[in-house]
Design a protein around this motif. Structure first.
Motif, PDB file in Angstrom:
ATOM      1  N   SER A 482       0.924  -1.050  -0.016  1.00 44.54           N
ATOM      2  CA  SER A 482      -0.030   0.148   0.057  1.00 44.54           C
ATOM      3  C   SER A 482       0.910   1.358  -0.048  1.00 44.54           C
ATOM      4  O   SER A 482       0.394   2.291  -0.710  1.00 44.54           O
ATOM      5  CB  SER A 482      -0.740  -0.036   1.210  1.00 44.54           C
ATOM      6  N   ILE A 665      -1.960   2.843   7.390  1.00 37.94           N
ATOM      7  CA  ILE A 665      -1.768   2.886   5.746  1.00 37.94           C
ATOM      8  C   ILE A 665      -2.279   4.315   5.472  1.00 37.94           C
ATOM      9  O   ILE A 665      -2.965   4.864   6.119  1.00 37.94           O
ATOM     10  CB  ILE A 665      -2.828   1.660   5.198  1.00 37.94           C
ATOM     11  N   GLU A 670      -6.218   3.674   0.377  1.00 35.57           N
ATOM     12  CA  GLU A 670      -6.772   2.630   1.031  1.00 35.57           C
ATOM     13  C   GLU A 670      -8.451   2.830   0.894  1.00 35.57           C
ATOM     14  O   GLU A 670      -8.978   1.678   0.362  1.00 35.57           O
ATOM     15  CB  GLU A 670      -6.273   2.409   2.315  1.00 35.57           C
TER      16      GLU A 670
END
Length: 710
Positions: A482, A665, A670
C-alpha cells in the motif's frame, strides 16, 4: 509343381514395411487379416474413437470366426494417477477412466463403432485388457506396440512398429512395421518371443506392468450399445481403407419442437432484426443468450430463403469447450456446424467444400463455430476474405473481441452482426468498448439481473459477505504494498487507468493477491463447508497462483491445492478440481457427475467456471477470491442463478479480507481501493433476498473508511 501353401505362409510378406517404400495397409494388414484366425495386439491408448475405428477394421475378420485379444493403456488423467498413487482402488479408477472415454464421444460414426465392439464382445470374438506402468509407487503409461497373427494350421507372424489400426495411423501418417514370419530362419525366434511377451502381458506376469480386466460396467454398456444400435448401423466399412465420401444434403435452420420462445427472447430478436440485423444483446448470465441468438439466426435464414439467398453463419466463442457447447446447440436447430479449432487439416477441407456448395447453389446454409484464436488465425482469415454470400457473425462473450489482437480480424464483409455479453463494456478499455459498438452496433436489447429474477428467468439467491482479517505477516506485506501504491499515486499515476504492464498494476495485483490468499479464509471455509456437509451442488472459487510473499521470498502455497486437501482429506467430502488444465472430455464427465447429485458434492475451480459453462445445478458458491472487474463476479454469480429442477434459490458466500482496524496505511489510497471491493459486495447484495445482512456486515467497514454512501 508343388502347391502353394494356404494361410499366412502362402502370403508374400516382406520383413519390413515403411511408408516411403510400401503400402502398409495393402501389403501387410489386409492380406494377414484375410487368412488369420486369431489376432493379439498391444497398442496405444484405449479411446472411444480408436476402439470404434478398430472394430471397423476387424469386423469381417471376426465374421469368418476370427478372435482377438487387445491390450491398451487406459487414458489416465493427472487426478487418476494421483488417486492410484494414494492407494485408491485401481479398478474403480480405471472404470472411471473408461467411462469417461465413452462419455466424451457422441458422434454417430463412433457410437456405431462402439456398438460393433459391444457385439464382438458379446459374441466372444473380442476380449480387452488394460495396462499401465506401476513402479516404486509411481504410475506411468504403457505404450508398447506389438501384434501376432495366427492361422488355422498354426503358422505365426509377429510384428512390431509405430502403426495403429486406424485410418490416421495407417494411411495419413508415416509408419514403419517390422514383420517376423515364424517359418523363416531368423524370424521364427523373434516371432515366438513376441508371442511369449504378449502371453506374459495377458497373464499379468510382466514386471512393473499392471494388467487389469476390462471394467464390467463399461463392458456391459458397450454390449447394450451394440444391441441398441444393431438396426441403425450404416453399411459395414473398414478402418483399414478410406471411408466412402459422404454427401451432406443441404439443410436449413429450424426452431426445435421442444423450444418454447420466451417473451423477452422474442423482444430481443425483434429489436435486433429491427436494427437491420446488427446490435448487441446485453443479457444477464443464465438468461439464454445462446438460444436467443439461434432464434435470431433462424428468423434471418427464413427471410433469406424467401429471397432465394443462402446464409453463412459464423459463431465465435472464446474457448474450445464453449465451441463444443455451441455445436450441440446449433445441431438442435437442424444444422451440423463445422468446429473450427486445433489443426486446420481437420476443418479446412470441410469449410472449403461447404462454401463451394453454397456458391454453386447446392447448399442453403454453412455453419461454423470457431474459437477466438482459430478465427483470428491466417488460415481462417483467408477463408473469410473470400466469402461473398450473406454472412452473419455471432460473437459469444463478445467483450473478448474488443482487444486490439482480435477486433482487427472481424470481417468487414459481414452483412449481419450479433454480439452477446452480460458485460459488453470492457474493463478500463473505452477504446475496445467503442470498437465493439462501432462494429456490431449499439445495445439493442438489455435484460438486467433484477428483471431476470423477477420474471423467473433466473432463481432467487441469498448473499452472505464474511469479513476475514489479515494475519500479522499478511498485514505487513499489505502495508508495504500500500505504501508503494501511495507513492505511485502521489507521482500522478491513476489506480483506475493504470497500464496493465506498469509497476503500479503489478503492485495492485500483488495487493489483490494478499487479500485473495488470506489464510484466515480457509478456516472460515472449513466452518461453512461443515455446515453444508450434507448438501450437494457446491462450487468453490479459488484465488489464482500461489500466496504472495515479500520480494526475494518464494510464493506461498497454491490455494486450490489447499482447498482440495481441506475438502477431500480433512472433511472427507467428494470433490474434484476444475481448472484450465482439465481436459475437455474430463470436464464433460465432471459436470455430469456433479449434476447427478449423488457423486461429487463439491467442484473446486480456478477461473474455468467463470465464462460460458452451463452448470445450472450449482446451488452454493464460496468465493474465496474475485477481482474487482465486474465481469468476473457477474459471471460467477450467473453460474449459480441458472434454473434447475427442484432449485428455488442459490446461496453465495463471499469472503472479503481486510487489514485489522488501526493498521497504519495511507487513508485516501486505501479508501479508494476499498471502494471497489465494497461496490462489488453491494452489487451482489442489493438484488439478494437478504440485503439487510449485507448492510449489517459491511457497516463497520464503511464507517471506518467513511464510505456509508455506498
Amino acid at each position: 509343381m508343388k502347391p502353394r501353401p494356404n494361410g499366412l505362409r502362402g502370403l508374400s510378406l516382406e520383413g519390413r514395411y515403411r511408408s516411403d517404400r510400401q503400402d502398409v495397409v495393402q501389403g501387410f494388414y489386409l492380406p494377414a487379416f484375410s487368412v488369420a484366425t486369431s489376432y493379439s495386439r498391444a497398442v496405444g491408448y484405449f479411446t472411444s474413437t480408436s476402439i470404434a475405428l478398430f472394430a471397423r477394421g476387424i469386423e469381417t475378420f471376426a465374421d469368418r470366426g476370427g478372435t482377438m485379444r487387445l491390450i491398451a493403456s487406459p487414458h489416465l488423467t493427472e487426478d487418476d494417477v494421483l488417486d492410484i498413487e494414494r492407494g485408491y482402488d485401481i479398478r474403480a479408477v480405471i472404470e472411471r477412466a473408461t467411462e469417461r472415454e465413452l462419455e466424451a464421444e457422441e458422434r454417430d460414426s463412433v457410437l456405431d463403432g462402439l456398438g460393433r465392439v459391444g457385439r464382438l464382445i458379446a459374441e466372444g470374438r473380442l476380449d480387452i485388457k488394460l495396462a499401465f506402468v506401476e513402479q516404486e509407487g509411481r504410475v506411468g503409461i504403457y505404450h508398447e506396440k506389438l501384434g501376432i497373427f495366427r492361422d488355422a494350421v498354426g503358422d505365426l507372424v509377429g510384428f512390431t512398429g509405430s502403426s495403429n489400426e486406424t485410418l490416421g495411423g495407417l494411411v495419413a501418417n508415416f509408419e514403419s512395421v517390422e514383420v517376423y514370419r515364424g517359418w523363416v530362419d531368423g524370424d521364427g525366434v523373434r516371432a515366438i518371443r513376441l508371442e511369449e511377451d504378449f502371453k506374459a502381458l495377458w497373464a499379468n506376469r510382466t514386471p512393473n506392468l499392471q494388467i487389469e480386466d476390462f471394467p464390467g460396467v463399461t463392458r456391459d454398456r458397450l454390449i447394450k450399445l451394440g444391441q441398441e444400435r444393431d438396426t441403425q448401423l450404416s453399411p459395414r466399412d473398414n478402418a483399414l481403407a478410406p471411408p466412402p465420401a459422404v454427401t451432406n444434403e443441404a439443410t436449413h435452420l429450424v426452431l426445435p419442437n421442444w423450444l418454447s420462445v420466451r417473451a423477452y427472447q422474442r423482444l430481443a430478436v425483434e429489436a435486433w432484426l429491427g436494427h437491420r440485423g446488427r446490435g448487441i444483446l446485453k443479457m444477464a448470465t443464465g438468461t439464454g443468450k445462446t438460444k436467443t441468438s439461434m432464434i435470431a439466426a433462424t428468423k434471418l435464414a427464413d427471410v433469406l430463403r424467401q429471397r432465394e439467398e443462402p446464409l453463412v453463419l459464423l459463431i465465435i466463442a472464446p474457448l474450445q469447450h464453449l465451441v463444443d457447447q455451441w455445436i450441440t446447440e446449433v445441431e438442435s436447430f437442424g444444422v451440423r456446424p463445422v468446429p473450427v479449432y486445433e489443426s486446420s487439416q481437420k476443418w479446412l477441407p470441410l469449410v472449403e467444400e461447404q462454401l463451394s456448395e453454397v456458391r454453386l447453389g447446392q447448399r442453403q446454409i454453412v455453419a461454423m463455430v470457431a474459437t477466438n484464436a482459430s478465427f483470428a488465425g491466417d488460415r481462417f482469415q483467408s477463408v473469410l476474405s473470400r466469402i461473398s454470400q450473406p454472412l452473419l457473425v455471432v460473437a459469444d462473450e463478445a467483450h473478448n473481441l474488443g482487444s486490439s489482437a482480435y477486433r482487427s480480424s472481424l470481417p468487414s464483409t459481414a452483412t449481419y452482426r450479433l454480439a452477446l455479453s452480460a458485460t459488453p463494456e470492457r474493463w478500463f478499455d473505452d477504446e475496445g468498448t467503442d470498437a465493439l459498438i462501432d462494429y456490431f452496433g449499439p445495445i439493442v436489447f438489455e435484460l438486467g439481473l433484477g428483471d431476470a429474477i423477477s420474471m423467473g428467468a433466473l432463481c432467487r439467491y441469498t448473499y452472505q459477505p464474511s469479513l476475514v482479517e489479515l494475519n500479522d505477516a499478511e498485514t505487513q506485506l499489505y502495508v508495504d504494498l500500500s505504501a508503494q501504491i501511495a507513492k505511485c499515486v502521489a507521482a500522478g499515476e491513476s489506480v483506475t487507468d493504470a497500464d496493465p504492464n506498469s509497476p503500479l498494476s503489478y503492485l495492485l495485483r500483488q495487493r489483490a493477491g494478499v487479500l485473495g490468499h488470506a489464510e484466515g479464509k480457509l478456516a472460515m471455509l472449513r466452518n461453512d463447508l461443515n455446515a453444508h456437509a450434507h448438501s450437494w451442488f457446491q462450487l468453490v472459487y479459488c484465488a489464482e497462483g500461489g500466496r504472495p510473499a515479500p520480494q526475494g521470498v518464494p510464493r506461498g502455497p497454491n490455494q486450490l491445492r489447499e482447498v482440495m486437501n481441506l475438502v477431500g482429506n480433512e472433511l472427507h467430502l467428494a470433490a474434484h478440481s476444475y481448472v484450465s488444465e482439465t481436459p475437455r472430455a474430463e470436464r464433460k464427465v465432471l459436470l455430469r457427475r456433479f449434476g447427478a447429485g449423488d457423486d461429487l458434492r463439491v467442484l473446486v475451480a480456478m477461473r474455468c467456471l467463470d465464462e460460458g459453462v452451463d452448470i445450472p445445478d450449482a446451488r452454493t458458491g464460496y468465493l474465496l477470491a474475485s477481482s474487482s472487474n465486474p465481469r468476473q463476479f457477474i459471471q460467477r454469480r450467473g453460474r449459480l442463478l441458472r434454473l434447475a429442477d427442484h432449485k428455488d434459490r442459490a446461496e453465495i458466500i463471499d469472503y472479503l479480507a481486510v487489514p485489522p482496524a488501526g493498521t497504519p496505511i495511507h487513508f485516501e489510497v486505501e479508501r479508494n481501493l476499498l471502494t471497489r471491493e465494497l461496490e462489488r459486495a453491494n452489487e451482489f447484495g442489493k438484488l439478494s433476498e437478504n440485503y439487510e445482512t449485507t448492510l449489517d456486515v459491511l457497516r463497520p467497514l464503511k464507517e471506518r473508511y467513511q464510505l456509508m454512501h455506498l
